[in-house]
Design a protein around this motif. Structure first.
Motif, PDB file in Angstrom:
ATOM      1  N   TYR A   1      45.761  43.010   1.324  1.00  0.00           N
ATOM      2  CA  TYR A   1      44.427  43.391   2.021  1.00  0.00           C
ATOM      3  C   TYR A   1      43.220  42.765   0.972  1.00  0.00           C
ATOM      4  CZ  TYR A   1      41.330  47.070   3.533  1.00  0.00           C
ATOM      5  OH  TYR A   1      40.203  47.856   4.004  1.00  0.00           O
TER       6      TYR A   1
ATOM      7  N   SER B   1      50.045  38.323  14.205  1.00  0.00           N
ATOM      8  CA  SER B   1      50.290  37.779  12.883  1.00  0.00           C
ATOM      9  C   SER B   1      50.329  36.435  12.962  1.00  0.00           C
ATOM     10  CB  SER B   1      51.239  38.707  12.180  1.00  0.00           C
ATOM     11  OG  SER B   1      52.560  38.284  12.527  1.00  0.00           O
ATOM     12  N   ASP B   2      49.996  35.936  11.752  1.00  0.00           N
ATOM     13  CA  ASP B   2      50.003  34.385  11.432  1.00  0.00           C
ATOM     14  C   ASP B   2      51.260  34.275  10.614  1.00  0.00           C
ATOM     15  OD1 ASP B   2      47.532  33.475  12.308  1.00  0.00           O
ATOM     16  OD2 ASP B   2      46.561  34.268  10.626  1.00  0.00           O
TER      17      ASP B   2
ATOM     18  N   SER C   1      43.137  46.570   8.194  1.00  0.00           N
ATOM     19  CA  SER C   1      43.167  45.451   8.827  1.00  0.00           C
ATOM     20  C   SER C   1      43.689  44.368   7.871  1.00  0.00           C
ATOM     21  CB  SER C   1      41.744  45.039   9.457  1.00  0.00           C
ATOM     22  OG  SER C   1      41.238  46.145  10.421  1.00  0.00           O
ATOM     23  N   ARG C   2      44.157  43.186   8.735  1.00  0.00           N
ATOM     24  CA  ARG C   2      44.276  41.977   7.756  1.00  0.00           C
ATOM     25  C   ARG C   2      45.511  42.422   6.764  1.00  0.00           C
ATOM     26  NH1 ARG C   2      38.962  40.667   8.907  1.00  0.00           N
ATOM     27  NH2 ARG C   2      38.178  41.767   6.826  1.00  0.00           N
TER      28      ARG C   2
ATOM     29  N   SER D   1      49.150  41.906   5.064  1.00  0.00           N
ATOM     30  CA  SER D   1      49.887  40.787   4.559  1.00  0.00           C
ATOM     31  C   SER D   1      51.511  41.503   4.408  1.00  0.00           C
ATOM     32  CB  SER D   1      49.718  39.825   3.683  1.00  0.00           C
ATOM     33  OG  SER D   1      48.621  39.184   3.651  1.00  0.00           O
TER      34      SER D   1
ATOM     35  N   ASP E   1      50.871  37.266   7.933  1.00  0.00           N
ATOM     36  CA  ASP E   1      49.515  37.661   7.503  1.00  0.00           C
ATOM     37  C   ASP E   1      48.576  38.160   8.663  1.00  0.00           C
ATOM     38  OD1 ASP E   1      50.177  36.938   4.748  1.00  0.00           O
ATOM     39  OD2 ASP E   1      50.022  34.962   5.529  1.00  0.00           O
ATOM     40  N   ASN E   2      47.449  38.960   8.361  1.00  0.00           N
ATOM     41  CA  ASN E   2      46.419  39.133   9.321  1.00  0.00           C
ATOM     42  C   ASN E   2      46.864  40.071  10.198  1.00  0.00           C
ATOM     43  OD1 ASN E   2      44.277  37.680   7.800  1.00  0.00           O
ATOM     44  ND2 ASN E   2      45.205  35.806   8.816  1.00  0.00           N
TER      45      ASN E   2
ATOM     46  N   ASP F   1      46.920  43.892  12.293  1.00  0.00           N
ATOM     47  CA  ASP F   1      46.125  44.948  11.893  1.00  0.00           C
ATOM     48  C   ASP F   1      47.020  46.207  12.281  1.00  0.00           C
ATOM     49  OD1 ASP F   1      43.730  43.743  11.913  1.00  0.00           O
ATOM     50  OD2 ASP F   1      43.402  43.472  13.942  1.00  0.00           O
TER      51      ASP F   1
END
Length: 226
Positions: free
Chosen positions: A2, A49-50, A194-195, A197, A209-210, A212
């Protein structure tokens, strides 16, 4: 994990000031203590997510989409009524929502769930009183003990987990005093994080990652004042 500075905003600052002010006032007060238990429905928006180095995707970096179903939450708290208008509490909450995660690179789909364990410092302003009825508005800061996304396919379960993030929430509560000690309340809460990981755990590699994590809660709580 975060990014605190990038996500700090006016609602979060307001929540922090309310919670810290209520907590400080409670230390100097001789007013009533209470415990409470909560349970209710959890609604969580779909998220993406990434994915990096997960060994599931065809390339190192891909976008995963998680479709989230309705779920439930349960919690417990210890609080103090510091005046007629204000109270503060320490509160723990467990939340779980079933999920269906789509891996875009190869089309695989995983069932599972999205769950969390979070500790909060909450403050309430008791805005309206009419006989046994009390209507309250609240705000709180939370510390994430764990957020966990499980992915199940066949007999294999993969898990991604994160912790230590800072979150905040806003609350509305309608409380009915059953007698001098017991109260029953309906509650609605909205949380923002938010964001997020998540790192690989059981049977998994890489990271997500990323994400919400912004649940909406509707439920009831039972309080005992002593």
């Amino acid at each position: 994990m975060y990014n605190f500075h990038n996500n700090l905003n006016k609602p979060m600052l307001t929540a922090a000031l309310i919670a810290i002010t209520f907590s400080s006032s409670a230390l100097a007060s001789d007013s009533t203590w209470y415990t409470k238990a909560s349970v209710g429905l959890s609604q969580l928006s779909d998220t993406s997510s990434d994915a990096t180095n997960t060994a599931i995707t065809a390339t190192d970096n891909n976008r995963w989409d998680a479709n989230i179903d309705s779920g439930f939450y349960a919690g417990a708290g210890l609080g103090k009524q510091i005046s007629e208008d204000f109270s503060t509490e320490l509160y723990w909450e467990y939340r779980t929502n079933d999920s269906d995660t789509q891996v875009n690179a190869n089309g695989d789909s995983f069932s599972g769930n999205f769950a969390s364990s979070i500790f909060y410092l909450n403050g309430y302003y008791h805005a309206y009183t009419n006989g046994p009825w009390h209507v309250s508005l609240g705000a709180g800061l939370g510390w994430v003990q764990e957020i966990d996304l499980d992915l199940e396919q066949g007999s294999v379960e993969r898990s991604y987990s994160g912790d230590g993030d800072i979150t905040w929430q806003l609350m509305f509560q309608a409380d009915y005093r059953l007698n001098q000690n017991w109260s029953l309340a309906t509650e609605a809460r909205w949380q923002d994080l938010s964001r997020v990981s998540l790192d690989a755990e059981e049977n998994a590699v890489g990271a997500l990652d990323n994400l919400d994590y912004n649940p909406v809660s509707l439920g009831v709580n039972l309080s005992y004042r002593f």
